[in-house]
Scaffold this active site. Structure first.
Site, short mmCIF file in Angstrom:
data_model
loop_
_atom_site.label_atom_id
_atom_site.label_comp_id
_atom_site.label_asym_id
_atom_site.label_seq_id
_atom_site.Cartn_x
_atom_site.Cartn_y
_atom_site.Cartn_z
N HIS A 108 -8.45 -2.29 10.06
CA HIS A 108 -8.88 -0.87 10.52
C HIS A 108 -7.81 0.09 10.43
O HIS A 108 -7.01 0.13 11.39
CB HIS A 108 -9.71 -1.03 11.66
N ALA A 161 3.00 -23.56 12.62
CA ALA A 161 2.17 -23.08 13.86
C ALA A 161 2.73 -21.88 14.38
O ALA A 161 3.77 -21.34 14.27
CB ALA A 161 2.30 -24.16 14.92
#
Length: 197
Positions: A108, A161
Site C-alpha cells: 500500500h 528463519a
C-alpha cells in the site's frame, strides 16, 4: 500416506485427517492435503500442482481478476502461511515453506523514488504498488520469513528463519537477515556451501 504414518494419529486425529482429505479433494483435487482452517479467496487465475500440502491456517488471496498464482508440484507449506497476490506469484516445484511465511507481490503506497506516498493518507487509501514474485524449484524458506514484492529467489536457495527478502536472491545461495543478504553459495566443484566474503 502409508499405514505406519496413520498410527501416529489418535481417533480424533484420524477423523480430522479424513475431513481434511475430503475438503482437499473438493477445493483442490490435485492437492495431496490442505488442512483446515484455510482461507481461500481466488478472484483471478490459479494453478496448484500435484502433491501440494498445507498446514492449518493457510491464506491464499488472489485479489483481482488479473492476478495470477502458480504453484508447482510437491510444494509443502506448513502452518499459517499467507500468500497475497495482486499481480503474479509463481512458486516452482519441490519448494518447502516452514510456518508463518508471508509472500506478497504488492504494498500500500510507494516509499522509494520520486513518487512517494503521503503518510497523512490512510494506508488502505494509498495506491497499490505491485511487483512479480518468483520462487524457483527446490527452494527452502524458513520460519517467519517475509518475501516482498518484485523479488526472485533462485533455484535450490535457502532463506533463513526470520528473514525479510527485499531483493533478488541468486540460485544456490543461503540468505539470512532483514533485509536478507547472501552469506553462502553452493560450490559445485567441491560440493560444499562456501561463505561469501
Amino acid at each position: 500416506m502409508v499405514l505406519h504414518d496413520l498410527r501416529k494419529y489418535s481417533f480424533w486425529g484420524l477423523l480430522s485427517l479424513a475431513i481434511n482429505l475430503m475438503y482437499t479433494k473438493i477445493i483442490f483435487p490435485c492437492a495431496l492435503l490442505v488442512r483446515r482452517p484455510a482461507h481461500i479467496r481466488i478472484l483471478g487465475s490459479y494453478s496448484i500442482g500435484r502433491g501440494f500440502t498445507s498446514g492449518p491456517g493457510l491464506i491464499l488471496d488472489v485479489l483481482n481478476d488479473n492476478a495470477e498464482l502458480l504453484i508447482g508440484s510437491n510444494v509443502k507449506l506448513n502452518h499459517r502461511c499467507h500468500i497475497g497476490v495482486m499481480k503474479s506469484v509463481k512458486i516452482g516445484n519441490d519448494v518447502l515453506f516452514a510456518s508463518n511465511v508471508f509472500i506478497s507481490d504488492h504494498t500500500h503506497g510507494s516509499y522509494i523514488g520520486d513518487m512517494q506516498s503521503n503518510p497523512l493518507q490512510p494506508p488502505n487509501e494509498r495506491e497499490i504498488v505491485c511487483g512479480n514474485v518468483e520462487i524457483g524449484d527446490k527452494v527452502w524458506i524458513g520460519e517467519n520469513v517475509a518475501v516482498l514484492l518484485g523479488v526472485s529467489i533462485g533455484e535450490s536457495s535457502i532463506i533463513g528463519a526470520n528473514s525479510v527478502v527485499t531483493k533478488d536472491i541468486p540460485a544456490f545461495s543461503i540468505a539470512v537477515g532483514s533485509p536478507a543478504r547472501v552469506i553462502k553459495t553452493w560450490d559445485k566443484a567441491v560440493e560444499k556451501w562456501v561463505a561469501v566474503s
